[in-house]
Design an enzyme around this catalytic site. Structure first.
Site, mmCIF file in Angstrom:
data_model
loop_
_atom_site.group_PDB
_atom_site.id
_atom_site.type_symbol
_atom_site.label_atom_id
_atom_site.label_comp_id
_atom_site.label_asym_id
_atom_site.label_seq_id
_atom_site.Cartn_x
_atom_site.Cartn_y
_atom_site.Cartn_z
ATOM 1 N N ASP A 318 27.293 -45.224 49.795
ATOM 2 C CA ASP A 318 28.388 -46.195 48.920
ATOM 3 C C ASP A 318 28.996 -45.799 47.977
ATOM 4 O O ASP A 318 28.480 -45.068 46.975
ATOM 5 C CB ASP A 318 27.319 -47.694 48.527
ATOM 6 C CG ASP A 318 27.980 -48.618 48.106
ATOM 7 O OD1 ASP A 318 28.909 -49.405 48.782
ATOM 8 O OD2 ASP A 318 27.760 -49.057 46.896
ATOM 9 N N GLU A 371 31.441 -43.671 52.096
ATOM 10 C CA GLU A 371 32.453 -44.577 52.025
ATOM 11 C C GLU A 371 33.227 -44.233 50.680
ATOM 12 O O GLU A 371 33.052 -44.401 49.602
ATOM 13 C CB GLU A 371 31.804 -46.126 51.571
ATOM 14 C CG GLU A 371 32.762 -47.102 51.482
ATOM 15 C CD GLU A 371 32.534 -48.080 50.390
ATOM 16 O OE1 GLU A 371 33.268 -49.047 50.260
ATOM 17 O OE2 GLU A 371 31.698 -47.760 49.609
#
Length: 636
Positions: A318, A371
């Site tokens: 993330d 990401e």
């Protein structure tokens, strides 16, 4: 409860200290934390913690009435380990570390290496034993080792277990347990044709509304859905059903909760000491100190822990951009340049190279997915060639352009045709995953179906066309739960999906259509084996902006079972539509917008290419193209 004697147990060796201090102890979780042990023929529980700034550390728990004077821990010297052995203590005990700071204040901290955590709002760690689970997924794990994932089919179902479905019971807010979710989720995912699930929010976190992105227990599967052994059951069951498991992983930041990692031993330990590097102003969270070997070791060993101990097939990392850029989310004066005056976090770059080299080297076939929302070069490039070493990168640029186009009234799409073609200009620069994730259906962004223009029927027709284009475009695929049956309202982590919609004709038809797309995707290597190769894709017509029609071909290495895609993004039917094709022969329609995927025994439209120039091709086929018409043709 007997007190520990003041001598070293020998469980932590000089080698352990050396490797941890150099950031290369990849199984440090076997030494720190709580572990069932036997010392001098007496069984009990061994505890060890890293707290170099502490004046003293004690073990507290329900077994000693949370008394910080009952069980002082022994300081082992550099790099700041404390240990204690508690005889006759077994699994299921609640505990924390009572850390006395240099100022005399006592902090009650959960164990950073705890394998199990108390159910919220409780914040204690729990003793457990991970060694007794019997895995039965050897066939899957052996097969995984041999996979080159950029060349494999990868269609991901992103799911938040707590809101996928709810049980009709008050206990734990009606959350499904890991075991319950395993059975129903595996059945759904397998039927739909996805290859993997990606789970949001598995590492322990105190606040449901963080969706699991503000972690306090990096080694503990959240107790919302059961025990660590229950989560092992989940992964094992998925593997036995032929489904891979990817976890969201959050090495970018952590929350300031009093029991968590922030100022763990009275000072900045896991985070940068300088708040200009150590805090995210927008998120109110702390940033890991990637330049500190022990912190790097904590994170790398945690990544390996999920892959090796829980058999997880990949980690989606993330907020990578927030780690790479020192000025991410910060104004002038709020950040510190690197030694060369730039805004790149050189320590985070080295961390990623180290992490990805170790993880993909030790666990062939496991994936590291970034990401990363900027144009940072070589995210999926090899570290030895200046890359970061990830297996895949989320294609955030494609997602943004795609959604901007899809939200437009069809009349205006002809002025924005390049939004759908631009992605192909950089499609081979990284190993990409095309994502329509949870982030796109929250915070008043609308659900996927309600992003679509037009009246009720038009919305469904638009979404079908969009999903068809996505499935044909180079790049692996990710859909968030509910998008495949056109969930009406935005995602809300507090409630389950509206599964009753699958009983309504339009939603059921959408679900069947997406199911057909997913099964076609898995069945045709042309749609995945050459994602990162120009030989795998060619436009037939990328310039039909006035009609907003896109046509293109996908191929694999064999040149057999090629696929022709046609997508019409306006409500105008073209009864005399003709599309160029690359060769003579038969073209068999295997899917269209009105029928979906054609089954093996269903009669399919077969067209013979005529020697009639169209779209710059010597051959062409003609058929009536409906409003919002889509079609996939197979040809050899």
């Amino acid at each position: 409860m007997p007190k520990a004697k003041k001598h070293e147990t020998g469980f932590i060796t000089e080698t352990d200290r050396y490797l941890f201090g150099n950031g290369t102890h990849y199984e440090i979780y076997d030494k720190l934390g709580a572990h069932p042990k036997e010392l001098k023929k007496q069984k009990g529980m061994y505890f060890a913690v890293w707290a170099p700034h502490a004046a003293a550390v004690s073990l507290v728990g329900d077994f000693n009435h949370w008394d910080p004077e009952a069980n002082p821990m022994l300081y082992l010297g550099e790099p700041g380990f404390y240990e204690i052995f508690i005889p006759n203590l077994g699994c299921g005990a609640l505990y924390k570390y009572a850390i006395t700071t240099k100022t005399g204040k006592i902090l009650y901290k959960a164990d950073p290496f705890a394998f199990q955590s108390e159910y919220r709002p409780g914040t204690a760690s729990i003793t457990t034993d991970l060694s007794h689970f019997v895995w039965s997924d050897a066939a899957w794990m052996e097969k995984r080792k041999k996979k080159n994932m950029p060349k494999e089919a990868l269609s991901i179902y992103e799911v938040h277990i707590g809101s996928w479905k709810k049980q009709n019971r008050e206990e734990k807010d009606g959350f499904y347990t890991y075991k319950e979710a395993a059975h129903e989720l595996a059945a759904y995912v397998k039927d739909m044709g996805y290859t993997h699930v990606e789970l949001m929010g598995i590492a322990e976190h105190p606040f449901d509304g963080s969706w699991g992105y503000q972690v306090t227990g990096y080694f503990a599967p959240t107790s919302r859905y059961g025990t660590p052994q229950d989560f092992m059951y989940f992964v094992n069951y998925m593997h036995k059903k032929g489904i891979g498991v990817i976890l969201d992983w959050v090495p970018a930041h952590f929350p300031k909760d009093a029991h968590g990692l922030a100022d763990f031993d009275g000072e900045a330990l896991f985070e940068y000491a300088d708040p200009r590097k150590g805090e995210h102003p927008d998120w109110g969270t702390k940033v890991f100190d990637y330049g500190k070997y022990e912190v790097s070791d904590f994170l790398i060993s945690n990544a390996l822990y999920w892959i090796e101990r829980y058999h997880v097939d990949g980690l989606r990392v993330d907020a990578v951009a927030s780690m790479l850029y020192l000025d991410y989310g910060r104004q002038n004066g709020q950040w510190v340049p690197n030694q060369y005056g730039g805004n790149q976090n050189l320590e985070a770059i080295e961390f990623f190279k180290h992490l990805n080299s170790v993880l993909t080297g030790r666990t062939p076939g496991a994936m590291m997915i970034a990401e990363e929302s900027t144009a940072w070069p070589k995210v999926t490039g090899k570290p030895e060639e200046g890359g970061l070493g990830f297996t895949f990168k989320w294609n955030m640029g494609w997602m943004h352009d795609f959604l901007e186009y899809m939200k437009l009234d069809p009349y205006f799409r002809k002025f924005n045709h390049n939004k759908m073609t631009f992605g192909m200009t950089y499609a081979t620069s990284e190993n990409y995953i095309l994502t329509l994730s949870h982030d796109e259906v929250v915070h008043l962004k609308c659900s996927m179906i309600n992003k679509m223009p037009g009246l009720y029927d038009d919305k469904f027709a638009n979404l079908k066309a969009g999903y068809t284009f996505m499935m044909g475009h180079p790049g692996k695929k990710l859909l968030f739960m509910g998008q495949d049956f056109a969930q009406l309202h935005e995602w809300d982590e507090k409630v389950g999906l509206d599964w009753h919609l699958c009983g309504e004709e339009k939603h059921r038809d959408m679900q069947e259509y997406v199911k057909g797309l997913l099964h076609i995707y898995k069945s045709y290597p042309a749609l995945y084996s050459l994602d990162n190769d120009w030989n795998g894709f060619s436009w037939i017509n990328a310039n039909d902006g006035d009609r907003s029609i896109f046509s293109f071909v996908r191929r694999d290495e064999t040149g057999k079972k090629n696929l022709l895609f046609v997508c019409n993004f306006t409500p105008v039917e073209r009864l005399d539509y003709r599309v160029g094709v690359p060769k003579k022969g038969s073209y068999t329609r295997i899917l269209d917008n009105e029928h979906g995927m054609y089954g093996l025994r269903e009669k399919k439209l077969v067209l013979r290419a005529s020697k009639s120039e169209c779209d710059g091709q010597a051959y062409s086929i003609a058929y009536p193209l409906p409003a919002y018409g889509t079609a996939i043709f197979r040809f050899n």
